[in-house]
Design a protein around this motif. Structure first.
Motif, PDB file in Angstrom:
ATOM      1  N   ALA A 298      -5.234 -10.381   8.085  1.00  0.00           N
ATOM      2  CA  ALA A 298      -6.511  -9.899   7.548  1.00  0.00           C
ATOM      3  C   ALA A 298      -7.342 -11.081   7.062  1.00  0.00           C
ATOM      4  CB  ALA A 298      -6.250  -8.941   6.398  1.00  0.00           C
ATOM      5  N   CYS A 442       0.909  -7.978   7.034  1.00  0.00           N
ATOM      6  CA  CYS A 442       0.641  -9.170   7.863  1.00  0.00           C
ATOM      7  C   CYS A 442       1.153 -10.440   7.210  1.00  0.00           C
ATOM      8  CB  CYS A 442      -0.853  -9.272   8.171  1.00  0.00           C
ATOM      9  SG  CYS A 442      -1.826 -10.009   6.842  1.00  0.00           S
ATOM     10  N   GLY A 443       1.504 -10.396   5.925  1.00  0.00           N
ATOM     11  CA  GLY A 443       2.112 -11.551   5.271  1.00  0.00           C
ATOM     12  C   GLY A 443       1.136 -12.540   4.662  1.00  0.00           C
ATOM     13  N   ARG A 444      -0.158 -12.250   4.777  1.00  0.00           N
ATOM     14  CA  ARG A 444      -1.126 -13.269   4.336  1.00  0.00           C
ATOM     15  C   ARG A 444      -1.184 -13.420   2.818  1.00  0.00           C
ATOM     16  NH1 ARG A 444      -7.255 -14.889   5.905  1.00  0.00           N
ATOM     17  NH2 ARG A 444      -7.290 -16.555   4.365  1.00  0.00           N
ATOM     18  N   CYS A 445      -1.108 -12.307   2.058  1.00  0.00           N
ATOM     19  CA  CYS A 445      -1.257 -12.457   0.603  1.00  0.00           C
ATOM     20  C   CYS A 445       0.019 -12.027  -0.126  1.00  0.00           C
ATOM     21  CB  CYS A 445      -2.477 -11.693   0.098  1.00  0.00           C
ATOM     22  SG  CYS A 445      -2.355  -9.915   0.189  1.00  0.00           S
ATOM     23  N   CYS A 448       0.794  -8.299  -1.670  1.00  0.00           N
ATOM     24  CA  CYS A 448       1.265  -7.292  -0.711  1.00  0.00           C
ATOM     25  C   CYS A 448       2.605  -7.714  -0.119  1.00  0.00           C
ATOM     26  CB  CYS A 448       0.208  -7.077   0.369  1.00  0.00           C
ATOM     27  SG  CYS A 448       0.738  -6.026   1.717  1.00  0.00           S
ATOM     28  N   CYS A 485      -6.407  -6.899   1.415  1.00  0.00           N
ATOM     29  CA  CYS A 485      -7.011  -5.837   2.226  1.00  0.00           C
ATOM     30  C   CYS A 485      -6.477  -4.466   1.808  1.00  0.00           C
ATOM     31  CB  CYS A 485      -6.816  -6.096   3.726  1.00  0.00           C
ATOM     32  SG  CYS A 485      -5.220  -5.621   4.383  1.00  0.00           S
ATOM     33  N   PHE A 487      -4.603  -2.402   3.202  1.00  0.00           N
ATOM     34  CA  PHE A 487      -3.188  -2.124   3.460  1.00  0.00           C
ATOM     35  C   PHE A 487      -2.394  -2.242   2.152  1.00  0.00           C
ATOM     36  CE2 PHE A 487       1.145  -3.115   4.449  1.00  0.00           C
ATOM     37  CZ  PHE A 487       1.443  -2.532   5.670  1.00  0.00           C
ATOM     38  N   GLY A 488      -2.519  -3.409   1.500  1.00  0.00           N
ATOM     39  CA  GLY A 488      -1.762  -3.642   0.273  1.00  0.00           C
ATOM     40  C   GLY A 488      -2.267  -2.795  -0.886  1.00  0.00           C
TER      41      GLY A 488
END
Ligand code: SF4
Length: 521
Positions: A298, A442-445, A448, A485, A487-488
């Protein structure tokens, strides 16, 4: 083979199925063609009620009989009878009289077709999906009416107060007109080419809403998208789909070619498939996929896609659900439909412990409880998850279907309503969702990525005797507040709402007992 009949025919057999039942639908279609009668036989899209497919709509001079799950022998007999000048009704689930030239599905007064509304679904299951004659039938293309009227259109859109529908929409739960204005103004300021994306990539297996529209009436979606593209001055229009949805893709391609033929080729329309992953439907990950990136993450916002989206261009992203609402408002008018704060209708797919899922259209001032009359639940209702896999758990569906009411009840707006019977263990239900979030993010933050992992662990710890409600609630608050985003932000909701409603079940597990006997020690 099937013939090119259309709604103009007053004697006709329609075979209605969606992608999931298409193989059986094709068998029925072939059987219908065997008697080699003069009756037109056509394949139409789904009505939204999967349980009835393949559904035969046998029409004879202003009267239509509905035959659900039609057998090969039955359809052959129907064709022969119609060819002989009669409409058999024995075994039909409903028979309805209508204007012989009606452009919309003639719905019976009783039964499942009589529930809710059929406003954006008015032609689903009735018209040839990509036939422009059927689509317009006494009304013009929306995209053909906007030339030189962009300002008036924007102001009308503003007046409607329409909000976006679905987690993959750039205006999800917010006013659509604001996004259109921003894209238009920023494009002018920067002398940039804006782009319109139809986000039809919804990998939640229970969410049928967008697929239903693309399979049954893709012209309505593309016509509204093309009108939007012309108003904001876009130079191309992309339709983003799941890679496994062959029928939706074929219908979109066919409809795009027809629309271009009839309305003009000034804005090219292209269908592009993206991965069948839940995260791929998130709007910035949709943009990443459209740019050809294999690892989807994201994007940070701001800037929002409307400011800087696909390849840095101002990007208007709408789901098929939103575009179908826009078309309905501009073509049919919208006065008095739904709640003033969130006018129009909302498509919901009812799933969970039901025999067959179905998609229903509710005015936003209807309560969600209408869905209980639409499906056969295995047993009594214990709870519902409203708003998709990361929706909110509730014991009651006595909640209006508009955004403000759903948000106030901590329920989701993403369309799917899962019904759970009395045998369900709520800890098990939300535990699976936490594991799904842990696996799919997605693992970005970190809020989450780390939060979903901790949450799944904490829920597993309950089985070992540790239930720290305050610690779990604090983690849920952090995920909600700090994730990049939606999602989290949403992944915490099933657990948060289940703890509000069913905390005693969580405690019972910590004491070594599953009240429903579902979880083994
Ligand atoms: S909230 Fe989750 S899915 Fe969204 S960016 Fe953060 S890790 Fe990725």
């Amino acid at each position: 083979m099937a013939q090119n009949g259309s709604i103009e025919e007053d004697t006709i057999i329609r075979v209605s199925t969606g992608g999931k039942n298409r193989i059986r639908g094709r068998e029925v279609l072939h059987a219908a063609c065997e008697p080699k009668a003069s009756v037109p036989i056509v394949e139409v899209g789904p009505t939204g009620i999967q349980e009835l497919e393949p559904l035969i709509l046998a029409t004879y001079q202003g009267e239509t009989a509905f035959y659900p799950q039609c057998s090969l022998m039955r359809v052959r007999d129907l064709v022969v009878a119609l060819d002989d000048g009669s409409l058999p009704t024995t075994g039909a689930m409903a028979v309805t009289e209508h204007d012989p030239a009606t452009a919309t599905l003639p719905t019976p007064d009783e039964g499942v077709f009589a529930l809710g509304q059929r406003r954006v679904l008015d032609r689903s299951g009735w018209i040839l999906p990509a036939n422009t004659n059927d689509y317009v039938a006494s009304r013009d293309f929306l995209a053909a009416t906007v030339a030189d009227q962009a300002t008036e259109w924007l102001s009308t859109l503003d007046d409607t107060g329409l909000r976006g529908r679905g987690r993959g929409d750039g205006s999800c739960d917010t006013r659509i007109a604001d996004a259109w204005r921003t894209v238009r103004e920023i494009s002018r300021e920067r002398d940039a080419d804006p782009v319109v994306v139809v986000n039809g990539n919804e990998a939640d297996p229970d969410a049928e809403m967008d697929r239903l529209l693309l399979e049954s009436n893709p012209l309505a979606v593309l016509d509204a998208a093309l009108a939007a593209a012309r108003i904001i001055g876009a130079t191309n229009l992309l339709v983003y789909l799941n890679e496994t949805e062959d029928l939706a893709r074929d219908r979109v391609n066919e409809a795009a070619a027809e629309l271009t033929n009839k309305v003009g080729a000034d804005i090219p329309i292209e269908a592009i498939a993206g991965p069948d992953e839940y995260t791929a439907g998130e709007l910035t990950m949709a943009i990443e996929a459209l740019e050809g990136n294999h690892r989807l993450e994201a994007r940070l916002r701001p800037p929002f896609p409307r400011e800087e989206g696909l390849y840095g261009r101002p990007t208007l992203i709408h789901t098929p659900r939103t575009l179908a609402q826009i078309r309905a408002f501009f073509v049919d008018g919208g006065d008095g439909i739904g709640n003033d704060s969130d006018p129009g209708t909302r498509l919901v797919t009812v799933a969970g412990d039901v025999e067959t899922p179905m998609t229903l259209e509710l005015a936003t001032n209807d309560t969600l409880s209408v869905v209980e009359h639409a499906v056969k639940l295995d047993g009594r209702l214990k709870a519902a998850c409203v708003g998709g896999v990361f929706g909110g758990m509730t014991r009651t569906l006595d909640v209006p279907a508009h955004t403000n009411a759903l948000a106030a009840a901590n329920l989701g707006t993403n369309g799917v309503i899962e019904l759970f019977d009395q045998d369900r263990c709520m800890l098990s239900v939300v535990g699976h969702r936490a594991s799904f979030a842990e696996k799919e993010n997605c693992g970005r933050c970190f809020p989450c990525r780390g939060g979903t992992q901790q949450l799944a662990d904490m829920l597993r710890d309950i089985y070992d005797g540790t239930f720290d409600a305050e610690k779990i609630r604090e983690l849920l608050r952090v995920m909600h507040r700090s994730s990049i985003c939606q999602f989290g932000r949403d992944a915490q909701r099933p657990v948060a709402t289940a703890m509000n409603e069913f905390e005693s079940e969580f405690r019972a597990h910590a004491d070594g007992r599953c009240p429903n006997g579902v979880c083994t020690p």
